[in-house]
Design an enzyme around this catalytic site. Structure first.
Site, PDB file in Angstrom:
ATOM      1  CG  HIS A   3     -39.273   6.645  -9.982  1.00  0.00           C
ATOM      2  ND1 HIS A   3     -40.103   7.228 -10.915  1.00  0.00           N
ATOM      3  CD2 HIS A   3     -39.903   5.505  -9.580  1.00  0.00           C
ATOM      4  CE1 HIS A   3     -41.170   6.475 -11.087  1.00  0.00           C
ATOM      5  NE2 HIS A   3     -41.078   5.435 -10.282  1.00  0.00           N
TER       6      HIS A   3
ATOM      7  CB  SER B 153     -43.987   5.542 -15.311  1.00  0.00           C
ATOM      8  OG  SER B 153     -43.168   4.721 -14.529  1.00  0.00           O
TER       9      SER B 153
ATOM     10  CG  ASP C 120     -42.221   1.286 -15.336  1.00  0.00           C
ATOM     11  OD1 ASP C 120     -41.531   1.877 -14.484  1.00  0.00           O
ATOM     12  OD2 ASP C 120     -43.312   1.726 -15.734  1.00  0.00           O
TER      13      ASP C 120
ATOM     14  CG  HIS D 149     -38.395   5.619 -13.805  1.00  0.00           C
ATOM     15  ND1 HIS D 149     -38.457   4.666 -12.807  1.00  0.00           N
ATOM     16  CD2 HIS D 149     -39.657   5.720 -14.294  1.00  0.00           C
ATOM     17  CE1 HIS D 149     -39.684   4.229 -12.691  1.00  0.00           C
ATOM     18  NE2 HIS D 149     -40.452   4.845 -13.592  1.00  0.00           N
TER      19      HIS D 149
END
Length: 565
Positions: free
Chosen positions: A487, A144, A96, A383
């Site tokens: 992100h 996510s 993650d 990501h």
């Protein structure tokens, strides 16, 4: 491989069009011709053309076969497989928030602290096959939940969606479909087990924030019944009723008691984990080690919480034993969850240690795959987080070409750990505590500035704000840059090892990871989706919450205030 042969007349008398052949005497323009094979032009007499075509085609065919043989040999040697094999087991590893720069950062650090040569690799480096594109249906920058749903359901959906499509309709997941085929299933994470990634494989809600409902569905209390056989991770607070001080639920639902009633074997500590004997374990089994997320590896007490590698190895052995005994296979999702959370804080030391821990888990899974050639492991990120740059320009002057891992070798705790200790501090002199303990012991012995002491002494500030401040101190000292606390849209690395690995070479949409699993395990996602849709009247009230579009304003690393020390 296609082989092209082209014949053409000379452009003019005496002109030699082949750079490989010099002049061989007088020109015979009327009798000359040219042949082009695989880009090579050869001049010859017209009457010799048939024989030369045959010779060139034979040579080209032999060369093509040789090239294919080399490709096959290289692929076989690199991935330890000779030819295609049917897939019995799939291990999907999700790192993650882990971008390409993060692997570079961890590799550099590992080389530095262990005095390794420039060519030293981490386990992931040896199985890199391509990259994955990460956008969601609602944004170029995914979260996510949408990222994991792309893997789980092989569809694009909006940021915040857990196992539902863009219209908030449930979509069948690869885990649910694997269970429907008689396979065994597992989830191993370092976050709450109800967090976005594990939830997207095992539940269906319109908003990732609905972790109380996710917990209920994960134990099997929804229309499909129980689909998960093994769960290791954190998040115990969502399974406890609000009549207990450790609960983070708003209601009195005792999810642990419900789970026990339907046969779950439940543990909440390391002792239970150590007691699990893989070839004797009775499924379903759940071990939740922490009320909230599991500790960062840099902070982890190994007598209290196992590492990701330990959990992965025990899950693999347990699922292999039971699936082998019943002549079936398994699907296991393993997540290095907290790589992402350290990047949200821009905190480089725990970020590196989470990545190194993840690579240890990768090594354990690779070893399993090598012993079980009907298994494929996939490692991919949902990501990138933080917009990390392994290098930093500190001012207007032209920067030096360096970063400084030695600035991080003395860091012994995460910013999260440090801020909790600051907020819990009740001594008479917090400034001295900051100077001698926080900076002197936990941050490598650097001296704080007056501004550092003033800022960190104000413990009424938000936890995140204080953590971000500490992360910036260590990042600046190490010469590391970050562009965001959220992100980014960058493509992420794709790693594969084992059966059918070649099918994922190259650049892929994240949904194609799900397609690969569906294809190779012969899963029927449509059937599972139809079953979920048929229960929509029952499920609709449970697929609740506000649909979140565009940029998700949700703190992915949030902790529950009632469960933090």
């Amino acid at each position: 491989m296609s082989i092209a042969v082209r014949a053409s007349e000379d452009d003019g008398p005496g002109r030699d069009t082949s750079p490989l052949l010099g002049s061989a005497g007088p020109s015979h323009a009327a009798d000359d011709t040219s042949l082009s094979v695989l880009g090579m032009v050869v001049r010859c007499r017209r009457q010799d053309r048939p024989r030369l075509v045959g010779l060139l085609l034979s040579g080209a065919a032999a060369a093509a076969l040789g090239i294919l043989a080399v490709i096959a040999a290289v692929g076989s040697a690199h991935f330890g497989r000779a030819g295609p094999r049917p897939v019995r087991n799939v291990v999907l590893m999700v790192s993650d928030g882990f971008g390409p720069a993060s692997q570079t950062l961890a590799r550099n650090y590992n080389q530095f602290v262990n005095k390794l040569p420039a060519g030293a690799q981490l386990p992931l480096d040896t199985i890199l096959v391509g990259s994955s594109r990460t956008r969601s249906s609602s944004s170029f920058v995914t979260d996510s939940a949408a990222g994991a749903t792309a893997f789980a359901c092989a569809i694009k959906t909006y940021n915040g969606a857990i196992g539902v499509d863009p219209d908030s309709v449930p979509c069948g997941t690869v885990l649910e479909a694997a269970k429907a085929r008689g396979m065994f299933t597992g989830l191993v994470v370092t976050s709450r087990i109800t967090h976005a990634t594990p939830a997207s494989f095992s539940a269906h809600v319109s908003s990732r924030g609905d972790e109380d409902e996710i917990a209920i569905q994960q134990i099997g209390n929804y229309s499909l019944g129980r689909r998960v056989d093994l769960m290791f991770g954190g998040g115990l607070c969502h399974f406890l009723p609000n009549t207990t001080s450790s609960s983070c639920r708003p209601d009195q639902t005792n999810v642990l008691a419900q789970a026990a009633e339907i046969g779950w074997k439940i543990g909440t500590d390391r002792a239970f984990f150590d007691s699990i004997v893989p070839d004797k374990a009775q499924l379903p089994i759940m071990n939740l080690f922490n009320l909230d997320h599991m500790s960062y590896n840099i902070d982890r007490d190994p007598t209290v919480e196992p590492s990701l590698a330990e959990m992965s190895a025990k899950a693999l052995a347990t699922l292999e034993a039971v699936s082998h005994a019943q002549g079936t296979g398994f699907f296991l999702m393993i997540e290095g969850s907290r790589i992402d959370m350290a990047a949200h804080t821009n905190d480089p030391a725990p970020h590196i240690h989470e990545i190194l821990q993840y690579n240890e888990a990768v090594a354990a899974v690779k070893a399993f795959v090598d012993k079980h050639p009907d298994t494929v492991m996939i490692s991919v990120s949902d990501h990138e987080t933080g917009g990390l740059s392994v290098g930093l320009q500190r001012g207007p002057a032209y920067p030096i070409y360096a970063w400084f891992p030695e600035a991080l070798t003395g860091v012994h705790h995460s910013a999260e750990f440090i801020v909790r200790k600051l907020k819990a501090f009740t001594g008479p002199n917090i400034a001295d505590f900051i100077s001698t303990t926080v900076f002197g012991e936990w941050l490598g012995g650097v001296a704080p500035t007056d501004a550092d002491i003033k800022f960190l002494s104000n413990t009424t500030q938000a936890q995140d704000q204080m953590e971000n401040y500490i992360g910036k101190i260590t990042s600046d000292l190490a010469g590391l840059g970050w562009s965001t606390h959220g992100h980014s849209a960058v493509d992420v690395n794709l790693y594969v090892h084992g059966a059918k690995a070649h099918e994922l070479f190259g650049n892929h949409e994240n949904t194609e990871i799900g397609d690969f699993i569906v294809r190779n395990l012969h899963l029927d996602l449509r059937k599972i989706t139809d079953e979920l849709k048929s229960a929509m009247p029952q499920m609709q009230s449970r697929i609740s919450g506000k649909r979140q579009l565009g940029s998700l304003n949700f703190n992915e690393r949030h902790f529950h205030s009632s469960t933090t020390p």
